[in-house]
Scaffold this active site. Structure first.
Site, PDB file in Angstrom:
ATOM      1  N   ASN A  83      -0.521  -0.348   2.090  1.00  0.00           N
ATOM      2  CA  ASN A  83      -1.730  -1.161   2.037  1.00  0.00           C
ATOM      3  C   ASN A  83      -2.230  -1.420   0.813  1.00  0.00           C
ATOM      4  O   ASN A  83      -3.301  -1.753   0.460  1.00  0.00           O
ATOM      5  CB  ASN A  83      -2.531  -0.339   2.858  1.00  0.00           C
ATOM      6  CG  ASN A  83      -3.107   1.011   2.269  1.00  0.00           C
ATOM      7  OD1 ASN A  83      -2.432   1.633   1.724  1.00  0.00           O
ATOM      8  ND2 ASN A  83      -4.506   1.146   2.103  1.00  0.00           N
TER       9      ASN A  83
ATOM     10  N   LEU B 116      -0.746   7.472  -3.830  1.00  0.00           N
ATOM     11  CA  LEU B 116      -0.869   7.728  -5.171  1.00  0.00           C
ATOM     12  C   LEU B 116      -2.427   7.781  -5.575  1.00  0.00           C
ATOM     13  O   LEU B 116      -3.451   7.172  -4.976  1.00  0.00           O
ATOM     14  CB  LEU B 116      -0.404   6.437  -6.065  1.00  0.00           C
ATOM     15  CG  LEU B 116       1.226   5.852  -5.682  1.00  0.00           C
ATOM     16  CD1 LEU B 116       1.592   4.864  -6.658  1.00  0.00           C
ATOM     17  CD2 LEU B 116       1.959   7.073  -5.931  1.00  0.00           C
TER      18      LEU B 116
END
Lengths: 309, 309, 309
Positions: free
Chosen positions: B184, B115
């Protein structure tokens, strides 16, 4: 299948009975006098506090507390001991200076022998219910902790002892084949409740749990590692250093994001008990007070006495 | 534990920020002009179409499309790029001549950096909500696709890039230890939402997900293979050929039965988002627009700028 | 990925069709005349009883019954055969002298070829519904059995044959690479219902199940072991001895605790079918009687005829 079955009467592979048979002092019904754990001592870089069965060392620099279980001889989870553990955990949870917790044992060869069978044998339903509520409380506090929690499993860890380790974020076990870990309740003729089962399934998956719970498997460290019951196996004298290293790794993650993530992962499991606590207590009490179960526990205790003699 | 922790600022192991810092052109708010992808060309045996950020090659003989992501420099998932991806996916889904889809990257060293952080920083709540809705849409289209979907992961694939790979039926990754893959988010101080978590759990199980999500783990290809995050690791120049071989294997299964089976496996996970889209958007918007989170993102961006300088 | 894909027409890797093509006698609609299985014979130390397709040997000393499936040529699960199996299982379940059950095959090279395709081809909706109800019944009896159940898989075990093995507490397979096991329904153009899927997921996890079910994978013994589809692989002549050894290990656990634990593990999966039996039957009937599915089954049967010719 690498698992190692429980042998009845193995030295420490039992749920807390041995401890009581050799323990001389017990004060049923009396809550432990709580010593002032972790009062603010911000001028010091570390604080140490000891109640009768729980010793906590908090390093103010790192924010890491080490909780030593010291309820001789084998850290059996009696109502008194559980109450002390819960009080310590609550204090640490509220202490903003504490972000990580390592749980370990001060007793030789055993992490915790699990629930104290004497709390389940020959007791009134009320007392059994009070005991079970404390077991729930301990699990809830540990499994939902905002702290990073590391189990430094420096000895055998059957039944409730295994459960305590399972609630942590990470498990490190001493590489000593004399030690074992597992939910071996069926071997004693009793049944691990649904939230023990859920915690195990969340760790080693459904199929492994089905076998482990039905057979009451106790795993040696290397087998526990293979099945995922522990995350790391290290030489015995390296358990605590490895735990410190590990907790620092977890604490390096941005805290708020880690806590929300942990909560997201465990919420549904926690909610299942939270919304069924009373029913779960009733269920435990009616099961454990059955004549057949009491007889089974008595037989087991006598077997142990013979082994000792 | 084979996982490799994320290092802040690793060249590609970040969620799309780097792309925007080095990207020169952006057209917020303007939807891409959609080029006529996959109009019927049944006289030809293959058709190729390119919108500004997505190139699709469909082989009419085999019914397999290869979707090349080409949003320089690192295929960050901006609103514009996601919109193009969704339009391409919808066209392919409706094209009866297309039965299999391989998703890969045209950018060197990266599959998708995830993103676009710039979509989350300094934006109005409305804009953040619009962005999040598009992320949901992309996931829904991919995870519920009737096509056989193969991720040809020819570069690093953190966060949202990893999510895209996870939605596919099968994942093949280039055997280059410079690449990594994982969710992550926590490393950036943000939280992967429940449907990211569900998708990961459906792939690598609950316990691995608990560790991966809390620690924000990025796995090197061989470690990703061990944990089941990818299904196959091949030399870098073999990623696409292996994907073609794999898609043909999946397409050999009677189609209708395979599609019903896929839907049966994924329905409950998809339903959970479908019935909570609006609440999930609200949740994201209120989280990401918090001052503390915005500050955390700004700090992270500045860290990256320094690394670049 | 260690799995081995199904090849259409592999000698035994099909769902019961081959059996019917070569079977000479069938008595549709007539329920088998049940022979008096396991009537009390407490003076003898073992009892043996045989209905036409099921032979049961019960050792009264150990409480272990061995159930031999002997429905030539490949133990296809026809309505008649399933009915006999259910009657035998019910008798054993109610027999207090029987605590453990080993299921094995008397037919060479095959454990069970799975559901009989002839029960699904060219039959009335009523008959299809009756058949499906019996398949449900068999699964419910096996998966919820209070007995310790061991599958002694001494041959190939596709589709419904694999399902039978999956219901047991423990699976031991002959180490012969000519044999395979798996839920290969999609290869035949049909779909494993949700409770087949649940049983597989409970055994090998979600991700492995997603691949196995979509691709219709058949695993060779060593691959089945790796993925957890079987628990043990032994030389062909050791399958039954290993099963006896295993059942005794399970029977050594205090029985009541083991049974409650088993029930706790499987209850939610069983409830899902129990509360949806009628809808599941309707779903199966409407699917299997579709013209396209009937055509697909016919094509498959003709393919097999050609292979045989």
């Amino acid at each position: 299948m690498m698992a190692v079955r429980s042998c009845l009467g193995v030295k420490f592979g039992v749920s807390g009975l041995l401890s009581q048979l050799t323990s001389s002092t017990r004060h049923h019904g009396s809550r432990p006098c709580v010593s002032p754990i972790l009062t603010p001592q911000h001028r010091n870089t570390s604080s140490s506090s000891t109640s009768s069965k729980v010793k906590v060392d908090l390093d103010q620099n790192t924010g890491v507390a080490v909780m030593h279980m010291q309820s001789p001889p084998v850290n059996s989870l009696s109502l008194d001991f559980i109450t002390e553990l819960c009080i310590s955990l609550e204090k640490l949870e509220m202490d903003k200076g504490c972000r990580g917790l390592i749980i370990t044992s001060s007793q030789p060869k055993v992490f915790s022998a699990g629930l104290d069978i004497l709390e389940m044998y020959g007791k009134s339903p009320e007392r059994c219910g009070e005991f079970w509520k404390s077991v729930q409380e301990l699990w809830l506090k540990l499994y939902s902790s905002n702290m990073v929690t590391i189990a430094a499993v420096n000895g055998s860890s059957p039944a409730g002892g295994c459960l305590m380790a399972l609630t942590c974020d990470y498990r490190i076990m001493a590489d000593n084949p004399a030690y074992s870990i597992g939910l071996n309740e069926t071997q004693l003729g009793i049944v691990a409740p649904f939230w023990f089962k859920d915690t195990l399934m969340n760790t080693i998956g459904l199929r492994n749990s089905e076998m482990a719970l039905q057979l009451g498997l106790l795993y040696k460290p290397q087998d526990a590692l293979k099945v995922g019951l522990v995350d790391q196996v290290v030489p015995e004298d390296q358990v605590l250093p490895a735990a410190v290293k590990s907790v620092n790794k977890w604490l390096a993650v941005p805290e708020h994001a880690r806590q929300i993530t942990k909560s997201m992962m465990r919420k549904s499991t926690i909610d299942r008990l939270t919304s069924n606590r009373e029913a779960d207590i009733q269920n435990f009490v009616s099961f454990i007070t059955r004549e057949s179960i009491q007889k089974s526990l008595r037989g087991y205790m006598e077997l142990l006495k013979q082994k000792k003699a």
